[in-house]
Design an enzyme around this catalytic site. Sequence first.
Site, PDB file in Angstrom:
ATOM      1  N   SER A  58      47.298  38.467  41.712  1.00 55.29           N
ATOM      2  CA  SER A  58      47.004  37.095  41.297  1.00 55.29           C
ATOM      3  C   SER A  58      47.853  36.184  42.154  1.00 55.29           C
ATOM      4  CB  SER A  58      47.397  36.931  39.823  1.00 55.29           C
ATOM      5  OG  SER A  58      47.369  35.578  39.444  1.00 55.29           O
ATOM      6  N   TYR A  61      53.378  38.119  32.792  1.00 56.12           N
ATOM      7  CA  TYR A  61      52.251  38.309  33.717  1.00 56.12           C
ATOM      8  C   TYR A  61      52.755  38.226  35.167  1.00 56.12           C
ATOM      9  CZ  TYR A  61      47.448  37.492  35.503  1.00 56.12           C
ATOM     10  OH  TYR A  61      46.244  37.570  36.161  1.00 56.12           O
TER      11      TYR A  61
HETATM   12  N1  LIG Z   1      40.350  35.098  35.927  1.00 55.32           N
HETATM   13  C1  LIG Z   1      41.376  34.609  36.561  1.00 55.32           C
HETATM   14  O1  LIG Z   1      41.582  33.392  36.595  1.00 55.32           O
HETATM   15  C2  LIG Z   1      42.291  35.545  37.297  1.00 55.32           C
HETATM   16  C3  LIG Z   1      43.209  34.995  38.198  1.00 55.32           C
HETATM   17  C4  LIG Z   1      44.055  35.847  38.884  1.00 55.32           C
HETATM   18  C5  LIG Z   1      43.998  37.215  38.679  1.00 55.32           C
HETATM   19  N2  LIG Z   1      43.102  37.729  37.789  1.00 55.32           N
HETATM   20  C6  LIG Z   1      43.081  39.180  37.599  1.00 55.32           C
HETATM   21  O2  LIG Z   1      41.763  39.657  37.787  1.00 55.32           O
HETATM   22  C7  LIG Z   1      41.623  40.927  37.120  1.00 55.32           C
HETATM   23  C8  LIG Z   1      40.313  40.959  36.364  1.00 55.32           C
HETATM   24  O3  LIG Z   1      40.363  40.015  35.319  1.00 55.32           O
HETATM   25  P1  LIG Z   1      39.174  39.027  34.947  1.00 55.32           P
HETATM   26  O4  LIG Z   1      39.662  37.659  35.156  1.00 55.32           O
HETATM   27  O5  LIG Z   1      37.926  39.479  35.590  1.00 55.32           O
HETATM   28  O6  LIG Z   1      39.151  39.246  33.349  1.00 55.32           O
HETATM   29  P2  LIG Z   1      38.078  39.787  32.309  1.00 55.32           P
HETATM   30  O7  LIG Z   1      38.805  39.781  31.014  1.00 55.32           O
HETATM   31  O8  LIG Z   1      36.796  39.038  32.420  1.00 55.32           O
HETATM   32  O9  LIG Z   1      37.821  41.298  32.795  1.00 55.32           O
HETATM   33  C9  LIG Z   1      38.811  42.267  32.671  1.00 55.32           C
HETATM   34  C10 LIG Z   1      38.171  43.599  32.293  1.00 55.32           C
HETATM   35  O10 LIG Z   1      39.225  44.571  32.190  1.00 55.32           O
HETATM   36  C11 LIG Z   1      38.984  45.352  31.045  1.00 55.32           C
HETATM   37  N3  LIG Z   1      40.244  45.923  30.561  1.00 55.32           N
HETATM   38  C12 LIG Z   1      41.231  45.325  29.833  1.00 55.32           C
HETATM   39  N4  LIG Z   1      42.199  46.202  29.553  1.00 55.32           N
HETATM   40  C13 LIG Z   1      41.840  47.379  30.116  1.00 55.32           C
HETATM   41  C14 LIG Z   1      42.430  48.665  30.162  1.00 55.32           C
HETATM   42  N5  LIG Z   1      43.588  48.909  29.556  1.00 55.32           N
HETATM   43  N6  LIG Z   1      41.783  49.642  30.852  1.00 55.32           N
HETATM   44  C15 LIG Z   1      40.593  49.409  31.449  1.00 55.32           C
HETATM   45  N7  LIG Z   1      39.976  48.216  31.410  1.00 55.32           N
HETATM   46  C16 LIG Z   1      40.594  47.215  30.749  1.00 55.32           C
HETATM   47  C17 LIG Z   1      38.355  44.411  30.034  1.00 55.32           C
HETATM   48  O11 LIG Z   1      37.619  45.112  29.027  1.00 55.32           O
HETATM   49  C18 LIG Z   1      37.453  43.571  30.945  1.00 55.32           C
HETATM   50  O12 LIG Z   1      36.155  44.140  31.046  1.00 55.32           O
HETATM   51  C19 LIG Z   1      42.871  41.079  36.262  1.00 55.32           C
HETATM   52  O13 LIG Z   1      43.766  41.977  36.876  1.00 55.32           O
HETATM   53  C20 LIG Z   1      43.446  39.680  36.225  1.00 55.32           C
HETATM   54  O14 LIG Z   1      44.833  39.685  35.998  1.00 55.32           O
HETATM   55  C21 LIG Z   1      42.251  36.929  37.093  1.00 55.32           C
END
Ligand SMILES: NC(=O)c1ccc[n+]([C@@H]2O[C@H](COP(=O)([O-])OP(=O)(O)OC[C@H]3O[C@@H](n4cnc5c(N)ncnc54)[C@H](O)[C@@H]3O)[C@@H](O)[C@H]2O)c1
Length: 255
Positions: free
Chosen positions: A143, A156
């Site tokens: 991130s 985080y």
């Molecule tokens: N959305 C943002 O703004 C953003 C910004 C920076 C980084 N990220 C990172 O992107 C990645 C994906 O997140 P997203 O934003 O798509 O969120 P999201 O919540 O839409 O998707 C995350 C997915 O991970 C799954 N998950 C959660 N815990 C889990 C576990 N223990 N084992 C397996 N699967 C699990 C959830 O069921 C979900 O389907 C994450 O690592 C998040 O930290 C997101």
Amino acid sequence: MDSFKGKVAVVTGGGSGIGRALTLALAREGARVVVADVDEGAMAAVAGEARGHGVDALTVRTDVSDLGQVQALAERAWQAFGVVHVLCNNAGVAAWGGLERATHRDWQWVLGVNLWGVIHGIETFVPRMIAGGEGGHIVNTASMAGLIASQGLGVYNTSKYAVVGLSETLAKDLKPYRIGVSVLCPMGVETRIRESAAPAVELIGRYLAPDAVADMVLAAVRRNELYVITHDEGLEPLRRRFERMQQSILQRKKG
Ligand SMILES: NC(=O)c1ccc[n+]([C@@H]2O[C@H](COP(=O)([O-])OP(=O)(O)OC[C@H]3O[C@@H](n4cnc5c(N)ncnc54)[C@H](O)[C@@H]3O)[C@@H](O)[C@H]2O)c1
């Protein structure tokens, strides 16, 4: 890696958001995909969409914080396809609130998924990928919070800084094996992540669509680029951070 056609890609957290978009972009490019998530309904839906692109898609319910489940995921992937070329360690969760109030449970939950999930992926898949001898690519989702610290995001931040450091070293370690490494560092992306805990921090910058982020990742994998920094808005805080570090050295030298 210049083409994904016929390759095998495993995506953790593939049921939603960035992981879903990555899975579907890889499928669209002709990769066979393995979707790993804790949400079985969501990952089944994504696998169905992936098959719509004419590729094989497998789902494996996997909690990435549990080493045994990640080992079982690898076993299933190799059983089904005999090879894995691309591993996206993407599953992640967010917790919000000052470090002075963070509970032991917050630390265990967030580091368990965001950091140990990535470690489990690496320790389980990398030796097998090396043994396969076909090269490949690892994408770790960190991130911008892995490069810039924000008040109220400390737990985080800790997990994501670790993923950036791990990825930087991994890129060096895996170079001899023709396995590239990219670390994805987005700011806001329109996903479900903010549903996992009430956000106390409003992120600056635009919210990108997950599909746009996935396209940037595939381009970076093709070019074997380490950093995938998706938002132009990241430039200024990054510049200020490095300027402050530089100042620390310059001030000391001045005495
Ligand atoms: N959305 C943002 O703004 C953003 C910004 C920076 C980084 N990220 C990172 O992107 C990645 C994906 O997140 P997203 O934003 O798509 O969120 P999201 O919540 O839409 O998707 C995350 C997915 O991970 C799954 N998950 C959660 N815990 C889990 C576990 N223990 N084992 C397996 N699967 C699990 C959830 O069921 C979900 O389907 C994450 O690592 C998040 O930290 C997101």
